[in-house]
Motif scaffolding. Sequence first.
Motif, PDB file in Angstrom:
ATOM      1  N   GLN A  21      -7.498 -14.855  -3.630  1.00 38.59           N
ATOM      2  CA  GLN A  21      -8.765 -14.825  -2.893  1.00 38.59           C
ATOM      3  C   GLN A  21      -8.570 -14.206  -1.508  1.00 38.59           C
ATOM      4  N   SER A  22      -7.475 -14.579  -0.847  1.00 39.92           N
ATOM      5  CA  SER A  22      -7.271 -14.051   0.508  1.00 39.92           C
ATOM      6  C   SER A  22      -7.003 -12.550   0.464  1.00 39.92           C
ATOM      7  N   LEU A  23      -6.287 -12.085  -0.556  1.00 35.69           N
ATOM      8  CA  LEU A  23      -6.001 -10.650  -0.674  1.00 35.69           C
ATOM      9  C   LEU A  23      -7.297  -9.874  -0.929  1.00 35.69           C
ATOM     10  N   GLU A  24      -8.094 -10.350  -1.840  1.00 35.54           N
ATOM     11  CA  GLU A  24      -9.349  -9.660  -2.156  1.00 35.54           C
ATOM     12  C   GLU A  24     -10.282  -9.655  -0.946  1.00 35.54           C
ATOM     13  N   ASP A  25     -10.282 -10.760  -0.237  1.00 38.23           N
ATOM     14  CA  ASP A  25     -11.155 -10.863   0.932  1.00 38.23           C
ATOM     15  C   ASP A  25     -10.734  -9.856   1.996  1.00 38.23           C
ATOM     16  N   PHE A  26      -9.422  -9.737   2.184  1.00 43.85           N
ATOM     17  CA  PHE A  26      -8.938  -8.771   3.171  1.00 43.85           C
ATOM     18  C   PHE A  26      -9.268  -7.339   2.721  1.00 43.85           C
ATOM     19  N   GLU A  27      -9.011  -7.051   1.455  1.00 39.36           N
ATOM     20  CA  GLU A  27      -9.301  -5.700   0.951  1.00 39.36           C
ATOM     21  C   GLU A  27     -10.785  -5.360   1.122  1.00 39.36           C
ATOM     22  N   ASN A  28     -11.642  -6.296   0.720  1.00 35.77           N
ATOM     23  CA  ASN A  28     -13.079  -6.061   0.880  1.00 35.77           C
ATOM     24  C   ASN A  28     -13.437  -5.826   2.342  1.00 35.77           C
ATOM     25  N   GLY A  29     -12.781  -6.594   3.221  1.00 32.87           N
ATOM     26  CA  GLY A  29     -13.058  -6.462   4.644  1.00 32.87           C
ATOM     27  C   GLY A  29     -12.671  -5.089   5.178  1.00 32.87           C
ATOM     28  N   VAL A  30     -11.497  -4.618   4.790  1.00 36.02           N
ATOM     29  CA  VAL A  30     -11.053  -3.296   5.270  1.00 36.02           C
ATOM     30  C   VAL A  30     -11.965  -2.211   4.702  1.00 36.02           C
ATOM     31  N   ILE A  31     -12.279  -2.326   3.423  1.00 32.48           N
ATOM     32  CA  ILE A  31     -13.098  -1.285   2.790  1.00 32.48           C
ATOM     33  C   ILE A  31     -14.472  -1.205   3.446  1.00 32.48           C
ATOM     34  N   THR A  32     -15.075  -2.354   3.687  1.00 26.94           N
ATOM     35  CA  THR A  32     -16.444  -2.338   4.218  1.00 26.94           C
ATOM     36  C   THR A  32     -16.490  -2.245   5.742  1.00 26.94           C
ATOM     37  N   GLY A  33     -15.328  -2.236   6.378  1.00 20.41           N
ATOM     38  CA  GLY A  33     -15.297  -1.983   7.814  1.00 20.41           C
ATOM     39  C   GLY A  33     -15.331  -3.216   8.693  1.00 20.41           C
ATOM     40  N   ARG A  34     -15.375  -4.417   8.105  1.00 22.46           N
ATOM     41  CA  ARG A  34     -15.378  -5.582   8.994  1.00 22.46           C
ATOM     42  C   ARG A  34     -13.954  -5.928   9.429  1.00 22.46           C
ATOM     43  N   GLU A  35     -12.952  -5.352   8.763  1.00 20.71           N
ATOM     44  CA  GLU A  35     -11.572  -5.460   9.232  1.00 20.71           C
ATOM     45  C   GLU A  35     -10.993  -4.053   9.262  1.00 20.71           C
ATOM     46  N   SER A  36      -9.858  -3.921   9.932  1.00 19.88           N
ATOM     47  CA  SER A  36      -9.255  -2.597  10.057  1.00 19.88           C
ATOM     48  C   SER A  36      -7.944  -2.551   9.290  1.00 19.88           C
ATOM     49  N   VAL A  37      -7.611  -1.360   8.821  1.00 20.28           N
ATOM     50  CA  VAL A  37      -6.335  -1.214   8.129  1.00 20.28           C
ATOM     51  C   VAL A  37      -5.182  -1.468   9.101  1.00 20.28           C
ATOM     52  N   ASP A  38      -5.473  -1.373  10.405  1.00 23.22           N
ATOM     53  CA  ASP A  38      -4.441  -1.690  11.410  1.00 23.22           C
ATOM     54  C   ASP A  38      -4.059  -3.171  11.365  1.00 23.22           C
ATOM     55  N   ASP A  39      -4.915  -3.974  10.759  1.00 21.42           N
ATOM     56  CA  ASP A  39      -4.616  -5.409  10.656  1.00 21.42           C
ATOM     57  C   ASP A  39      -3.740  -5.724   9.445  1.00 21.42           C
ATOM     58  N   LEU A  40      -3.357  -4.684   8.697  1.00 20.65           N
ATOM     59  CA  LEU A  40      -2.626  -4.929   7.447  1.00 20.65           C
ATOM     60  C   LEU A  40      -1.322  -5.682   7.680  1.00 20.65           C
ATOM     61  N   ASP A  41      -0.562  -5.268   8.699  1.00 23.13           N
ATOM     62  CA  ASP A  41       0.724  -5.939   8.930  1.00 23.13           C
ATOM     63  C   ASP A  41       0.522  -7.419   9.228  1.00 23.13           C
ATOM     64  N   ALA A  42      -0.481  -7.701  10.043  1.00 22.04           N
ATOM     65  CA  ALA A  42      -0.756  -9.103  10.371  1.00 22.04           C
ATOM     66  C   ALA A  42      -1.186  -9.863   9.119  1.00 22.04           C
ATOM     67  N   PHE A  43      -1.995  -9.186   8.281  1.00 19.58           N
ATOM     68  CA  PHE A  43      -2.419  -9.850   7.055  1.00 19.58           C
ATOM     69  C   PHE A  43      -1.223 -10.147   6.148  1.00 19.58           C
ATOM     70  N   VAL A  44      -0.331  -9.164   6.029  1.00 23.51           N
ATOM     71  CA  VAL A  44       0.836  -9.360   5.150  1.00 23.51           C
ATOM     72  C   VAL A  44       1.643 -10.568   5.628  1.00 23.51           C
ATOM     73  N   GLN A  45       1.831 -10.672   6.933  1.00 22.05           N
ATOM     74  CA  GLN A  45       2.569 -11.830   7.460  1.00 22.05           C
ATOM     75  C   GLN A  45       1.849 -13.128   7.113  1.00 22.05           C
ATOM     76  N   SER A  46       0.541 -13.098   7.264  1.00 23.27           N
ATOM     77  CA  SER A  46      -0.243 -14.292   6.962  1.00 23.27           C
ATOM     78  C   SER A  46      -0.164 -14.617   5.467  1.00 23.27           C
ATOM     79  N   TYR A  47      -0.230 -13.586   4.644  1.00 21.04           N
ATOM     80  CA  TYR A  47      -0.177 -13.750   3.183  1.00 21.04           C
ATOM     81  C   TYR A  47       1.177 -14.352   2.767  1.00 21.04           C
ATOM     82  N   LEU A  48       2.231 -13.801   3.330  1.00 17.99           N
ATOM     83  CA  LEU A  48       3.564 -14.300   2.971  1.00 17.99           C
ATOM     84  C   LEU A  48       3.747 -15.729   3.484  1.00 17.99           C
TER      85      LEU A  48
END
Lengths: 287, 549
Positions: free
Chosen positions: B502-529
């Motif tokens: 759920q968290s991965l899909e939510d992040f992907e949807n966020g980046v795609i639709t512009g409410r999150e940035s791909v620049d946040d990917l590293d932070a997301f990966v840390q959070s995911y792990l």
Amino acid sequence: MYAFIVPGLLFFLVFAYLPMLGNVVAFQDFSPFRGIAGSAWVGLDNFTALATDPEVRRAFVNTIVIATLQLIFAFPAPILLALLLNSLLSETVRRFVQTIVYLPHFLSWVIVIAIWTQVVGGDSLATSLLSLVGVEGFNAMGEAETFKILVVLQSMWKDVGWGTIIFFAAIAGIPRELYEAAAVDGAGGWRRTWSITLPGITPVITLLLILNLGGFLTVGFEQMLLQQPAVGADAAQVLDTFVYFRGVAGGQWGIAAAAGIVKGIVATVMVLAANRIAKKLGSQGVF
Amino acid sequence: MATTRRSFLTGAFGAGALALGATGCSAISGEGGAAAPVGSDGSGSAPAQLPTTLEAAPPEVEAFHLAENPGMSESFAPSVDRAPGDGSLTISVFQFIWGTPPVDREKNPYWQELEQRLGVTYDPQFVPAATYDAKFSTMLASGDIPDLVFVNDQSAVHLQAIREGAFADLSETLGGDGISRWPNLAARSQDVWRSSLKDGRIFQLPSIVWPITNLAVMRRDVLESTSIGPEPQDADQLMKALIEAKGTTHEGQQVYGFTKIDRPMFTSLFRVGAEWQRDASGDLVHMSQTANYREMLTWLAAAWKDGVFDPNALTPAADSTTWRSAVAWEAVSNAFAGPLFADTARDHPGAQLDYLPLPGFDGTAPLFIRNVPYGRSTSISAAAAQDEERLTAILDVMDYLSAPWGSEEFQFVRHGIEGRHWELGEGGQVLGIEEHAAELGVQYVAVDSGSNPYRGHPSAAGLAERFSAVMESNAANSQPRLLEGYESASATFVTKGAQLKQSLEDFENGVITGRESVDDLDAFVQSYLGAGGEQVRSEYEAVLKAEGL
């Protein structure tokens, strides 16, 4: 005579009080197959996990914000509508409007959200009209920043008509002579509303407010779940969806039950507090 | 049924039938192996001996086209010659249904015929798909587990139940030649069994599934109207074509580049690979840690911003019909085994669907990840299996329901009674009779067996060459998952898999639709792990190491 209360008592015992015993799973590493007897006891571990889980914090904040907005805007809306409709002289017009505003209550959330998407979504009636005046890129259904307001507006649209029923009944119970006497004394429409109608329905408003606070943290599971993909969990994760994802989808029943207990405790405190405040203000309260 | 086997096959599937040898299967077959995955929980049970595969009898139809990649036979298993039960047994079933429940037994000739053929009282409890997981837990909590239960082992709740012993361990009964009593159950290759093992043991009767179940489909007429044309060579060209295409209208409705966010299409386009994979230094990493994943998200965010996607794609009101999408990710069961193309041509004149040879994002080839070799599964209650006679009778029923394509039993199980539920149309097409369709759906536990070619719908006869060319290419550019058969070996995945997904899909949807940035990917990966991903990774790593992978 007391035998008449037996069916109701049984109903609440079987469907409300007995299931509460199941809350013990909040203190277990519960597995449906092993059952309560076979699942390990973990003390307060699930509550500790809740306290340290950032997902819970997010769900709790979202729930509180949405619940507060609903209390401020959605709760008074049917009162205002009832007063407005009551002021209409034509019975035909009143019944017509009532019918129109009741209808959305009978639609499921899937339909409601589909309608709203068609009206204010990304490819919708609103975008078509706005594009005529040069405004592009409007999508009210996908904006995380304004999602909480959207949720309240949807709730109001769906249930404001239904909510007027009880207030209409309360208004109907106000003696006609009071209005007649006020009219003879020269009171206008506003004065009659302020000095007769509102005081007349205050006990009902108080009662419903207290009962509403009991469900304060229940802010619409389906409504949130259906719209979460578009606006994200940051905006649309509430306690009810958290419980669903952790319990039903994730199998972490202990944590989900612990979240449910916390929600129940908060609701109980709010009802007790509201009841006490109501009594202090001179109202009867609920109990 | 009076139809002979030969006339049946010819009539039902003859003239219009297209049987394509399943492409790409050779790499994932692997008959004869016996090693089984071992669970990370240190299960004490010895690994099961895999059931012997019984060769199916050759069919009496010829394939229209055989794939170049060897590994699968075009033959079909024979039907089973066994007397039905004596009617004394009642088999309870926890029955998954997609729509409304079928007509009651007393008024349902299909149900009555099914019971007569099986020689048992077939007693399903119908459970809607939308609430299946919730009802599944309730059923477990009741302690009364039906004899047959549809199991989705990608669900944490189901997996937990399997591991806790709710269902029978069939390893001793079906392992090796023990399965020979049930030839239809035996008509599946060993990799199907191997990949469905749990902690090295057999808890499920798995169905076969195509290695590749989807392919890209395009509106040829729309792409031809762009400056790029119908064969974009890389992601940039595809983007340019879709941006040009988005202004197209058809029957007064806008055609979008994409009407859905079909993740597998985009991960294939960008060669992202499987969710867990080895990096260049041999470490196990999550796909979100790869450069290609970042490229994919960047491209998708740009596509959304440029209006390539239907802005309602993530809402319940999304119109995802294929003809409104310039490019779509479509199931083979619709796009070749079903009448999608013919229906679209009939209902939306001018909308020309065609298969799209998906390019690689950088002008090289795409990378498709194959399915695990099994799909639907049914498990048998542990309590029911304690009685050996009852277990045998239940397996007899499952053997009947697993009859392979081309058999008379399959035709009955899948389509019903000839003349009441279906009739043969022109070219041997099976035409359902709508009037009695509500009688079907009594059982959904059938787990397909037999050979595994793509079988085309008669209306798709003209597409066979094109379809096989595209699928050959896709198969050649595909690879199996590193964790095939080991997905459930991580205890953390079992408990936190749904949350992580759920968290991965939510992040992907966020980046795609512009409410999150791909620049946040590293932070997301840390959070995911940190939220359990690292634990999952280390558990998988330990299992792979133990298996020498």
